[in-house]
Design an enzyme around this catalytic site. Structure first.
Site, PDB file in Angstrom:
ATOM      1  N   HIS A   1       0.360  -1.082  -5.263  1.00 34.09           N
ATOM      2  CA  HIS A   1       0.060  -2.413  -4.325  1.00 34.09           C
ATOM      3  C   HIS A   1      -1.105  -2.944  -4.929  1.00 34.09           C
ATOM      4  O   HIS A   1      -1.972  -2.335  -5.701  1.00 34.09           O
ATOM      5  CB  HIS A   1      -0.566  -1.837  -2.846  1.00 34.09           C
ATOM      6  CG  HIS A   1       0.948  -1.612  -2.086  1.00 34.09           C
ATOM      7  ND1 HIS A   1       0.594  -1.159  -0.658  1.00 34.09           N
ATOM      8  CD2 HIS A   1       2.110  -1.364  -2.354  1.00 34.09           C
ATOM      9  CE1 HIS A   1       2.125  -1.082  -0.349  1.00 34.09           C
ATOM     10  NE2 HIS A   1       2.953  -0.775  -1.392  1.00 34.09           N
TER      11      HIS A   1
ATOM     12  N   GLU B   1      -3.978  -4.150  -3.920  1.00 39.73           N
ATOM     13  CA  GLU B   1      -5.276  -3.582  -3.542  1.00 39.73           C
ATOM     14  C   GLU B   1      -5.538  -2.443  -4.519  1.00 39.73           C
ATOM     15  O   GLU B   1      -6.682  -2.397  -4.976  1.00 39.73           O
ATOM     16  CB  GLU B   1      -5.496  -3.331  -2.247  1.00 39.73           C
ATOM     17  CG  GLU B   1      -5.121  -4.539  -1.222  1.00 39.73           C
ATOM     18  CD  GLU B   1      -3.639  -4.354  -0.768  1.00 39.73           C
ATOM     19  OE1 GLU B   1      -3.433  -4.746   0.341  1.00 39.73           O
ATOM     20  OE2 GLU B   1      -2.734  -4.110  -1.584  1.00 39.73           O
TER      21      GLU B   1
ATOM     22  N   CYS C   1      -1.733  -2.416   3.768  1.00 44.98           N
ATOM     23  CA  CYS C   1      -1.263  -1.313   4.398  1.00 44.98           C
ATOM     24  C   CYS C   1      -2.079  -0.114   4.702  1.00 44.98           C
ATOM     25  O   CYS C   1      -3.174  -0.025   4.102  1.00 44.98           O
ATOM     26  CB  CYS C   1       0.021  -0.752   3.563  1.00 44.98           C
ATOM     27  SG  CYS C   1      -0.138   0.187   2.133  1.00 44.98           S
TER      28      CYS C   1
ATOM     29  N   CYS D   1      -3.430   1.509   1.433  1.00 50.46           N
ATOM     30  CA  CYS D   1      -4.184   0.823   0.642  1.00 50.46           C
ATOM     31  C   CYS D   1      -5.498   0.772   1.334  1.00 50.46           C
ATOM     32  O   CYS D   1      -6.666   0.624   0.905  1.00 50.46           O
ATOM     33  CB  CYS D   1      -3.720  -0.800   0.528  1.00 50.46           C
ATOM     34  SG  CYS D   1      -2.691  -0.774  -1.044  1.00 50.46           S
TER      35      CYS D   1
END
Length: 168
Positions: free
Chosen positions: A80, A82, A108, A111
């Site tokens: 992801h 991040e 999420c 993350c």
């Protein structure tokens, strides 16, 4: 003369939106920017780990298996945005303790855990993401998670288009 200079949050969100254009995810293009003291220290976007095939080449396992958004994050071959932005800072030896993270989408649960462990102090995101565990984790911490106002998000998009148009 009207000023077209964006405030800091709009500026960093706009850069996160630009980072998202590098995404190789077939479901959702996400970008992130880590800042310290109003300086960009790293950026990230979602996609397969360095040196591995992109989902553009392999297809989306989550899509093939019918995994709903917000569930079973481990079933994705991509990292992801991040996590990639935080990993990039670590790779360059840049501390993230006390930093801010700007992201196109709400983090999420995976993350969120990375953000909390990296010492990020503030997270600003544009679009919501359906992950109740992430919400519960955030409720237990002092890290500030805030939604970027949608009106300002639209203004950021217009600002980017105006800048790009003036470069012709």
């Amino acid at each position: 003369m009207e000023s077209t200079r964006p405030d800091w949050d709009t500026y960093f969100i706009a850069i996160a939106m630009m980072a998202a254009t590098r995404s190789t995810c077939l479901r959702r293009q996400v970008g992130a920017v880590v800042t310290r003291g109003r300086q960009i220290v790293s950026t990230g976007y979602n996609g397969a780990p360095s040196g591995t095939a992109h989902c553009l080449e392999t297809g989306c396992l989550r899509e093939i298996l019918g995994v709903p958004s917000g569930e079973r994050h481990e079933m994705c071959r991509g990292s992801h945005a991040e996590a990639n932005a935080i990993a990039q800072a670590a790779r360059m030896g840049i501390a993230t303790d006390g930093a801010a993270l700007y992201c196109t989408h709400e983090p999420c649960s995976l993350c969120t855990k990375v953000i909390l462990n990296a010492g990020i102090a503030r997270v600003v995101y544009m679009y919501p993401y359906p992950d109740q565990l992430a919400v519960r984790l955030r409720e237990e911490t002092r890290v500030v998670f805030e939604a970027f106002p949608q009106a300002k998000a639209a203004a950021a998009q217009e600002w980017i288009l105006k800048i790009i148009g003036s470069m012709k």
